[in-house]
Design a protein around this motif. Structure first.
Motif, short mmCIF file in Angstrom:
data_model
loop_
_atom_site.label_atom_id
_atom_site.label_comp_id
_atom_site.label_asym_id
_atom_site.label_seq_id
_atom_site.Cartn_x
_atom_site.Cartn_y
_atom_site.Cartn_z
N THR A 1 -5.47 1.05 -11.03
CA THR A 1 -5.45 0.74 -9.61
C THR A 1 -5.60 2.03 -8.81
OG1 THR A 1 -3.97 -1.11 -10.03
CG2 THR A 1 -4.11 -0.34 -7.76
N GLU A 2 -6.52 2.02 -7.84
CA GLU A 2 -6.77 3.23 -7.07
C GLU A 2 -6.18 3.16 -5.66
OE1 GLU A 2 -10.93 4.14 -7.16
OE2 GLU A 2 -10.99 4.11 -9.33
N THR A 3 -6.11 1.96 -5.10
CA THR A 3 -5.54 1.80 -3.76
C THR A 3 -4.65 0.57 -3.74
OG1 THR A 3 -7.36 0.47 -2.90
CG2 THR A 3 -7.53 2.86 -2.62
N ILE A 4 -3.72 0.56 -2.77
CA ILE A 4 -2.89 -0.61 -2.52
C ILE A 4 -2.78 -0.78 -1.01
CG2 ILE A 4 -1.53 -0.50 -4.65
CD1 ILE A 4 0.69 0.86 -3.05
N VAL A 5 -2.51 -2.00 -0.58
CA VAL A 5 -2.29 -2.28 0.84
C VAL A 5 -0.83 -2.67 1.00
CG1 VAL A 5 -2.91 -3.76 2.78
CG2 VAL A 5 -4.68 -3.02 1.17
N LEU A 6 -0.14 -1.97 1.90
CA LEU A 6 1.27 -2.23 2.17
C LEU A 6 1.44 -2.61 3.62
CD1 LEU A 6 2.83 0.84 0.31
CD2 LEU A 6 2.57 -1.49 -0.55
N SER A 7 2.43 -3.47 3.88
CA SER A 7 2.75 -3.90 5.24
C SER A 7 4.05 -3.25 5.68
CB SER A 7 2.91 -5.42 5.30
OG SER A 7 1.72 -6.05 4.94
N ASP A 8 4.10 -2.81 6.94
CA ASP A 8 5.34 -2.26 7.46
C ASP A 8 6.21 -3.38 8.02
OD1 ASP A 8 4.31 -2.88 9.99
OD2 ASP A 8 3.87 -0.81 10.52
N GLU A 9 7.33 -3.01 8.64
CA GLU A 9 8.28 -3.99 9.18
C GLU A 9 7.67 -4.90 10.24
OE1 GLU A 9 9.03 -0.53 9.65
OE2 GLU A 9 9.92 -0.39 7.66
N GLU A 10 6.65 -4.42 10.91
CA GLU A 10 6.01 -5.20 11.98
C GLU A 10 4.80 -5.98 11.49
OE1 GLU A 10 5.37 -1.86 14.44
OE2 GLU A 10 7.51 -1.62 14.82
N GLY A 11 4.52 -5.92 10.19
CA GLY A 11 3.41 -6.65 9.62
C GLY A 11 2.08 -5.92 9.65
N LYS A 12 2.07 -4.68 10.12
CA LYS A 12 0.84 -3.89 10.15
C LYS A 12 0.50 -3.45 8.73
CE LYS A 12 -1.25 0.33 11.83
NZ LYS A 12 -0.95 1.71 12.17
N GLU A 13 -0.73 -3.72 8.30
CA GLU A 13 -1.16 -3.36 6.97
C GLU A 13 -1.86 -2.00 6.97
OE1 GLU A 13 -3.58 -6.57 5.51
OE2 GLU A 13 -1.80 -7.70 4.90
N THR A 14 -1.55 -1.21 5.94
CA THR A 14 -2.17 0.10 5.77
C THR A 14 -2.59 0.24 4.32
OG1 THR A 14 -0.70 1.04 7.46
CG2 THR A 14 -1.82 2.60 6.00
N GLU A 15 -3.81 0.75 4.11
CA GLU A 15 -4.28 0.98 2.77
C GLU A 15 -3.88 2.39 2.32
OE1 GLU A 15 -8.31 0.45 0.09
OE2 GLU A 15 -8.53 0.75 2.24
N PHE A 16 -3.36 2.49 1.10
CA PHE A 16 -2.92 3.75 0.54
C PHE A 16 -3.69 4.06 -0.74
CE2 PHE A 16 0.65 2.45 3.09
CZ PHE A 16 1.19 3.62 3.58
N GLU A 17 -4.03 5.32 -0.91
CA GLU A 17 -4.61 5.79 -2.16
C GLU A 17 -3.46 6.17 -3.09
OE1 GLU A 17 -7.29 9.46 -3.93
OE2 GLU A 17 -6.97 9.31 -1.78
N ILE A 18 -3.54 5.73 -4.33
CA ILE A 18 -2.54 6.11 -5.31
C ILE A 18 -2.95 7.44 -5.93
CG2 ILE A 18 -1.41 5.49 -7.48
CD1 ILE A 18 -1.88 2.53 -6.71
#
Length: 89
Positions: free
Chosen positions: A5-22
């Protein structure tokens, strides 16, 4: 978590999604961690996340909040990536 896996998408407390590189996965003291950095922010610090299991034995990510645990993860990361452009914060 799968190693390819190279990237993941995480949601913050407000539901905003951000893509992260591992950046890497670390196995430390019978626990697994991943080091991630936001894909859209080249100057962001890396973030350490612990891979835990929930009540259904599904993998969940948790922030490393314990100072001693964070120091251990940070030391392992810096030993492997001392010249990396993503400092762990």
């Amino acid at each position: 978590m799968e190693n390819d896996t190279e990237t993941i998408v995480l949601s913050d407390e407000e539901g905003k999604e951000t893509e992260f590189e591992i950046i890497t996965k670390l196995d430390i003291e019978k626990k697994e961690y991943i080091i991630v950095v936001p894909c859209d922010d080249e100057e962001a610090d890396a973030i350490a996340l612990r891979i835990d299991k929930d009540e259904n034995n599904e993998e969940v990510l948790a922030t490393v909040e314990d100072d001693k645990e964070f120091a251990i993860v940070s030391e392992a990361y810096e030993a492997l990536y001392s010249d990396d452009t993503y400092p762990l914060n």
